[in-house]
Design an enzyme around this catalytic site. Sequence first.
Site, PDB file in Angstrom:
ATOM      1  N   TYR A  94       0.840  -1.199   0.000  1.00  0.00           N
ATOM      2  CA  TYR A  94       0.000   0.000   0.000  1.00  0.00           C
ATOM      3  C   TYR A  94       0.873   1.246   0.000  1.00  0.00           C
ATOM      4  O   TYR A  94       2.021   1.229   0.442  1.00  0.00           O
ATOM      5  CB  TYR A  94      -0.956   0.016   1.204  1.00  0.00           C
ATOM      6  CG  TYR A  94      -0.309   0.252   2.553  1.00  0.00           C
ATOM      7  CD1 TYR A  94      -0.135   1.547   3.055  1.00  0.00           C
ATOM      8  CD2 TYR A  94       0.120  -0.815   3.348  1.00  0.00           C
ATOM      9  CE1 TYR A  94       0.447   1.754   4.306  1.00  0.00           C
ATOM     10  CE2 TYR A  94       0.698  -0.614   4.591  1.00  0.00           C
ATOM     11  CZ  TYR A  94       0.860   0.677   5.063  1.00  0.00           C
ATOM     12  OH  TYR A  94       1.440   0.893   6.288  1.00  0.00           O
ATOM     13  N   CYS A  95       0.309   2.328  -0.550  1.00  0.00           N
ATOM     14  CA  CYS A  95       0.927   3.648  -0.476  1.00  0.00           C
ATOM     15  C   CYS A  95      -0.105   4.593   0.123  1.00  0.00           C
ATOM     16  O   CYS A  95      -0.930   4.176   0.941  1.00  0.00           O
ATOM     17  CB  CYS A  95       1.433   4.113  -1.836  1.00  0.00           C
ATOM     18  SG  CYS A  95       0.164   4.241  -3.126  1.00  0.00           S
ATOM     19  N   TRP A  96      -0.085   5.851  -0.257  1.00  0.00           N
ATOM     20  CA  TRP A  96      -1.015   6.810   0.357  1.00  0.00           C
ATOM     21  C   TRP A  96      -2.463   6.548  -0.045  1.00  0.00           C
ATOM     22  O   TRP A  96      -3.355   6.454   0.791  1.00  0.00           O
ATOM     23  CB  TRP A  96      -0.606   8.228  -0.013  1.00  0.00           C
ATOM     24  CG  TRP A  96      -1.484   9.286   0.570  1.00  0.00           C
ATOM     25  CD1 TRP A  96      -2.368  10.084  -0.098  1.00  0.00           C
ATOM     26  CD2 TRP A  96      -1.594   9.668   1.948  1.00  0.00           C
ATOM     27  NE1 TRP A  96      -3.013  10.945   0.766  1.00  0.00           N
ATOM     28  CE2 TRP A  96      -2.551  10.708   2.034  1.00  0.00           C
ATOM     29  CE3 TRP A  96      -0.968   9.225   3.114  1.00  0.00           C
ATOM     30  CZ2 TRP A  96      -2.899  11.298   3.241  1.00  0.00           C
ATOM     31  CZ3 TRP A  96      -1.303   9.825   4.319  1.00  0.00           C
ATOM     32  CH2 TRP A  96      -2.252  10.852   4.370  1.00  0.00           C
ATOM     33  N   SER A 102       2.328   2.355  -5.134  1.00  0.00           N
ATOM     34  CA  SER A 102       2.126   0.936  -4.807  1.00  0.00           C
ATOM     35  C   SER A 102       1.957   0.091  -6.063  1.00  0.00           C
ATOM     36  O   SER A 102       2.501  -1.019  -6.153  1.00  0.00           O
ATOM     37  CB  SER A 102       0.918   0.764  -3.886  1.00  0.00           C
ATOM     38  OG  SER A 102      -0.221   1.386  -4.426  1.00  0.00           O
ATOM     39  N   TYR A 123      -3.201   3.696   2.413  1.00  0.00           N
ATOM     40  CA  TYR A 123      -3.214   4.067   3.833  1.00  0.00           C
ATOM     41  C   TYR A 123      -4.487   4.829   4.193  1.00  0.00           C
ATOM     42  O   TYR A 123      -5.011   4.678   5.308  1.00  0.00           O
ATOM     43  CB  TYR A 123      -1.984   4.917   4.184  1.00  0.00           C
ATOM     44  CG  TYR A 123      -2.093   5.557   5.545  1.00  0.00           C
ATOM     45  CD1 TYR A 123      -1.843   4.827   6.704  1.00  0.00           C
ATOM     46  CD2 TYR A 123      -2.495   6.888   5.687  1.00  0.00           C
ATOM     47  CE1 TYR A 123      -1.970   5.397   7.963  1.00  0.00           C
ATOM     48  CE2 TYR A 123      -2.627   7.466   6.942  1.00  0.00           C
ATOM     49  CZ  TYR A 123      -2.368   6.721   8.075  1.00  0.00           C
ATOM     50  OH  TYR A 123      -2.516   7.292   9.319  1.00  0.00           O
TER      51      TYR A 123
END
Length: 349
Positions: A94-96, A102, A123
Amino acid sequence: MTQAFSSIHDFIAAPFDTTIDVRAPSEFAQDHVPGAINLPVLSDDERAQVGTIYVQQSPFLARKIGGALVARNAATHIEGPLADFEGNWKPRIYCWRGGQRSNSFATILRQIGWRVDVVEGGYKAWRRMVVCALYTDPLPHKLILIDGNTGTAKTDLIARVNAQGGQVLDLEGLANHRGSIFGGLGTQPSQKAFESALAVALSELDPAKPTLVEAESSRIGNVSVPASVWAVMCDAPRIEVTAPLSSRAVYLAQAYADIVQDAALLEKLLAKLVTFQGYDVVDGWQELARTGNFVDLAGGLMAQHYDPRYKRSREKHTPTVSATIDLCDMAVEARDVAATRIIDVMASL
């Protein structure tokens, strides 16, 4: 493949080998999914550089430069932290927002042959679930508070109840703080990180069983107890533990050995009490600390500062005490017996 989750429990229980947070280190440090590892595809400086190019020059140029940086960093991760993983390894990333960072990293890992999923919404989706669990939705758990004056080994009793099979929630452990001026245990998590850890801890408890938690104020050091948890704590039944001041003083001097062994820190912390007790009283405590009379120091702090504050708080809020358990001399055997008794009381409430 992207994966969506509707609850903290579903997220934690999902069958993945490793959760990878590919955000920049500063983002990861502020908060992340508990247990995740940080393999940033852009460092903090690189992320700032790409963002500046995106705004000041062109989105295309930013994506081109960003793509090169991501590929370079991905290679470093593959040759480093990921070098020993076999072909059946299944990570989730996962990223933001579950976007370019991601998906770019996931594409590279999939080409190697690893079974990679990307967390839908990243996130931000995780954070929404945490907020719902701790602020929006009513807490489904039945909490029972363990209450008592300072030095009645409440944290120790929670650990003993847990060891004997009782269900517990250790707020002070999650907050990395013992809940007083002398309560520091090192660096505390951020508020968001505390909430993430708390949400996971609650998701692992059985709501059908009573859960023992220490009676706290709404703040534990620098973090606050979230609204849904605090609401249930305010209405929860209490088990009060008692012990003579002399026994509590001996126990407290031992429990806070990390502080009493640091003379400079102890002097600094005692100085914070001048506002409440005045210079004469605090000077007397400082002298006890300098001469190594830590049992008398603990006794004085409780008799003159903590016990009166506890009494005023109880008179103000008038909590209902469902049972009182005497710890007697507070020996290990007495605390084990008290833990057993606490479990029995919890079952009856």
